[in-house]
Design an enzyme around this catalytic site. Structure first.
Site, PDB file in Angstrom:
ATOM      1  N   ARG A   1       0.825  -1.223   0.000  1.00 26.90           N
ATOM      2  CA  ARG A   1       0.000   0.000   0.000  1.00 26.90           C
ATOM      3  C   ARG A   1       0.851   1.262   0.000  1.00 26.90           C
ATOM      4  O   ARG A   1       0.391   2.329  -0.411  1.00 26.90           O
ATOM      5  CB  ARG A   1      -0.966   0.003   1.191  1.00 26.90           C
ATOM      6  CG  ARG A   1      -1.852   1.254   1.223  1.00 26.90           C
ATOM      7  CD  ARG A   1      -3.022   1.142   2.188  1.00 26.90           C
ATOM      8  NE  ARG A   1      -2.634   0.672   3.491  1.00 26.90           N
ATOM      9  CZ  ARG A   1      -1.984   1.398   4.408  1.00 26.90           C
ATOM     10  NH1 ARG A   1      -1.654   2.647   4.162  1.00 26.90           N
ATOM     11  NH2 ARG A   1      -1.657   0.877   5.571  1.00 26.90           N
TER      12      ARG A   1
ATOM     13  N   TYR B   1     -12.697  14.624 -18.758  1.00 26.39           N
ATOM     14  CA  TYR B   1     -13.019  13.196 -18.721  1.00 26.39           C
ATOM     15  C   TYR B   1     -14.171  12.989 -17.727  1.00 26.39           C
ATOM     16  O   TYR B   1     -14.189  13.618 -16.652  1.00 26.39           O
ATOM     17  CB  TYR B   1     -11.774  12.418 -18.281  1.00 26.39           C
ATOM     18  CG  TYR B   1     -12.069  10.971 -18.010  1.00 26.39           C
ATOM     19  CD1 TYR B   1     -12.288  10.079 -19.048  1.00 26.39           C
ATOM     20  CD2 TYR B   1     -12.156  10.500 -16.700  1.00 26.39           C
ATOM     21  CE1 TYR B   1     -12.593   8.760 -18.794  1.00 26.39           C
ATOM     22  CE2 TYR B   1     -12.455   9.179 -16.438  1.00 26.39           C
ATOM     23  CZ  TYR B   1     -12.673   8.307 -17.488  1.00 26.39           C
ATOM     24  OH  TYR B   1     -12.983   7.005 -17.234  1.00 26.39           O
TER      25      TYR B   1
ATOM     26  N   ASP C   1      -3.854  16.258 -17.540  1.00 29.00           N
ATOM     27  CA  ASP C   1      -4.092  14.842 -17.827  1.00 29.00           C
ATOM     28  C   ASP C   1      -3.593  14.610 -19.258  1.00 29.00           C
ATOM     29  O   ASP C   1      -4.181  15.118 -20.215  1.00 29.00           O
ATOM     30  CB  ASP C   1      -5.592  14.562 -17.685  1.00 29.00           C
ATOM     31  CG  ASP C   1      -5.976  13.118 -17.995  1.00 29.00           C
ATOM     32  OD1 ASP C   1      -5.227  12.451 -18.743  1.00 29.00           O
ATOM     33  OD2 ASP C   1      -7.030  12.668 -17.517  1.00 29.00           O
TER      34      ASP C   1
ATOM     35  N   LYS D   1      -4.798   3.109 -20.316  1.00 27.84           N
ATOM     36  CA  LYS D   1      -4.905   3.365 -21.750  1.00 27.84           C
ATOM     37  C   LYS D   1      -3.558   3.085 -22.429  1.00 27.84           C
ATOM     38  O   LYS D   1      -3.107   1.972 -22.428  1.00 27.84           O
ATOM     39  CB  LYS D   1      -5.406   4.789 -21.973  1.00 27.84           C
ATOM     40  CG  LYS D   1      -6.571   5.200 -21.034  1.00 27.84           C
ATOM     41  CD  LYS D   1      -7.832   4.403 -21.260  1.00 27.84           C
ATOM     42  CE  LYS D   1      -8.902   4.600 -20.177  1.00 27.84           C
ATOM     43  NZ  LYS D   1      -9.240   5.980 -19.844  1.00 27.84           N
TER      44      LYS D   1
HETATM   45  C1  LIG Z   1      -9.797   6.628 -18.739  1.00 27.70           C
HETATM   46  C2  LIG Z   1      -9.387   8.006 -18.418  1.00 27.70           C
HETATM   47  C3  LIG Z   1      -9.271   8.431 -17.087  1.00 27.70           C
HETATM   48  C4  LIG Z   1      -9.603   7.548 -15.914  1.00 27.70           C
HETATM   49  O1  LIG Z   1      -8.742   6.469 -15.833  1.00 27.70           O
HETATM   50  P1  LIG Z   1      -9.096   5.064 -15.122  1.00 27.70           P
HETATM   51  O2  LIG Z   1      -7.849   4.303 -15.306  1.00 27.70           O
HETATM   52  O3  LIG Z   1     -10.294   4.494 -15.825  1.00 27.70           O
HETATM   53  O4  LIG Z   1      -9.404   5.365 -13.696  1.00 27.70           O
HETATM   54  C5  LIG Z   1      -8.836   9.727 -16.864  1.00 27.70           C
HETATM   55  N1  LIG Z   1      -8.557  10.564 -17.888  1.00 27.70           N
HETATM   56  C6  LIG Z   1      -8.670  10.195 -19.162  1.00 27.70           C
HETATM   57  C7  LIG Z   1      -8.358  11.176 -20.244  1.00 27.70           C
HETATM   58  C8  LIG Z   1      -9.098   8.902 -19.483  1.00 27.70           C
HETATM   59  O5  LIG Z   1      -9.232   8.546 -20.766  1.00 27.70           O
END
Ligand SMILES: *Cc1c(COP(=O)(O)O)cnc(C)c1O
Length: 385
Positions: free
Chosen positions: A51, A105, A177, A202
């Site tokens: 953790r 998002y 992001d 992703k």
């Molecule tokens: C999918 C996504 C998230 C969230 O990510 P998770 O791994 O599903 O928690 C945040 N920002 C963007 C641009 C995303 O495509």
């Protein structure tokens, strides 16, 4: 500062790897051990425990990601949302105000709209393409500004250099992001952002087989964010670390091909008589092409398009696609197609969808690493069928 490599391809393979191999193993094994022997640590955060995000499987990822982002430090998390929530909760304290891009998002938008109030936090939404409008949203409590490198699903490219300048002028923490572009195409810290976040679910992992997140920035910020993360419990399991580590090594190969294929597909769609609109910053006719060309080394593998036949034709096309699955999420080696109104943006009100231009007939396409020719043939039969 992580060791610098001249080329990203080499960094992806070698950055952060341990100097001595465990039992000669060429690949770092999975340390599937929740706890480790006490070796005289004097602070809780230095004890080794999953953790606390400090097993060997975490360490190698932290070093590699820091190197890729040109950061002092990086941290992996149990999901992209864990990275986003832990970061915002480390940067903001009760009473603080956040400026955020109005095309966020969905999960991030929900965090702001559903959870901020009970945490004593406030936010204002800005059109990140229009810097002159930002000042009116500032309050004396504004502490940070939060944007995305390419927005979802309409591929808006904000004035990111202006975001950095505005943050400096008003003493705000700048957070981005960068999920859609990856450090291969954009390294926000080099441009002056304070913190860069990824949904590693992703492109960083790239195989649609885990959920993970990452954040990179100064050691001071990363330490504070890790402090929050330890309390919230959003750590990444060592097995998921191992998979992400494996996926990350081929990042450059994957996203370069996805970018090249997205260019070819967007060009095909742009010329197709049944397609009325294509959203991809790599297209020379795209509204954001010039800015994206100045800011980025590539445009990524995400594009959206609208068919003349609207919702009905879009539904039919999705059903007819043989290669791309009709599924949300993105960034994997297999192509995916979705109607955002039914998946990623179904949480938005009708008005909000319409205001943003997310129509019933809009299809978002996450380009995989299949042959461009095959993907185009498949799209052609799906659209024309
Ligand atoms: C999918 C996504 C998230 C969230 O990510 P998770 O791994 O599903 O928690 C945040 N920002 C963007 C641009 C995303 O495509």
């Amino acid at each position: 500062m992580a060791t610098r490599f001249r080329n990203v391809d080499t960094a992806l393979i070698h950055a952060g790897e341990f100097e001595s191999r465990v039992e000669g193993a060429v690949i770092l094994p999975i340390f599937q051990s929740s706890t480790f022997e006490y070796t005289g640590q004097t602070s809780y955060a230095d004890l080794r425990y999953i953790r606390l995000n400090n097993t060997p499987n975490h360490q190698v990822l932290h070093e590699k990601l820091a190197c890729l982002e040109g950061a002092e430090a990086a941290l992996v998390t149990g999901s992209g949302m864990a990275a986003i929530s832990a970061t915002l909760l480390a940067v903001l304290s009760s009473g603080d105000h956040l400026l955020a891009q109005n095309t966020l998002y969905g999960g991030t938008y929900d965090f702001l709209t559903q959870d901020f109030k009970s945490l004593g936090l406030e936010f204002g939404l800005i059109d990140a393409t229009s810097p002159k409008t930002w000042g009116t949203h500032l309050t004396p409590q504004t502490k940070a500004i939060y944007v995305e490198s390419v927005s979802n699903p309409l591929m808006q490219v904000a004035d990111l250099n202006a975001v950095v300048a505005f943050a400096r002028q008003h003493n705000l923490v700048s957070i981005i992001d960068n999920t859609f572009l990856t450090p291969l195409f954009y390294r926000p810290l080099e441009e002056g952002f304070d913190l860069v976040i990824h949904s590693a679910t992703k492109y960083l992992n790239g195989h649609s087989d885990l959920v993970a997140g990452a954040v990179a920035g100064s050691s001071r910020w990363i330490q504070q964010i890790n402090g929050r993360l330890m309390h919230l419990g959003g750590s990444l399991d060592p097995h998921a670390c191992f998979l992400m580590h494996r996926g990350l090594k081929t990042l450059a190969l994957r996203v370069r091909q996805q970018h090249a294929t997205a260019l070819a597909i967007s060009d095909f769609l742009d010329r197709h008589p049944e397609v009325c609109r294509v959203y991809y910053p790599g297209l020379s006719t795209d509204k954001y092409h010039r800015r994206a060309t100045e800011l980025f080394d590539g445009f990524g593998g995400m594009l959206s398009f609208e068919l003349k036949g609207g919702e009905e034709q879009a539904r039919r096309a999705l059903k007819r696609l043989k290669l791309a699955a009709d599924a949300p999420s993105l960034g994997g080696v297999e192509s995916l197609a979705t109607r955002p109104v039914t998946t990623s943006h179904s949480g938005l009100s009708r008005e909000a969808q319409q205001q943003q231009g997310i129509t019933d007939g809009l299809i978002r396409f996450s380009v995989g690493i299949e042959a461009a020719e095959d993907l185009i043939d498949d799209l052609k039969q799906a659209i024309e069928g």
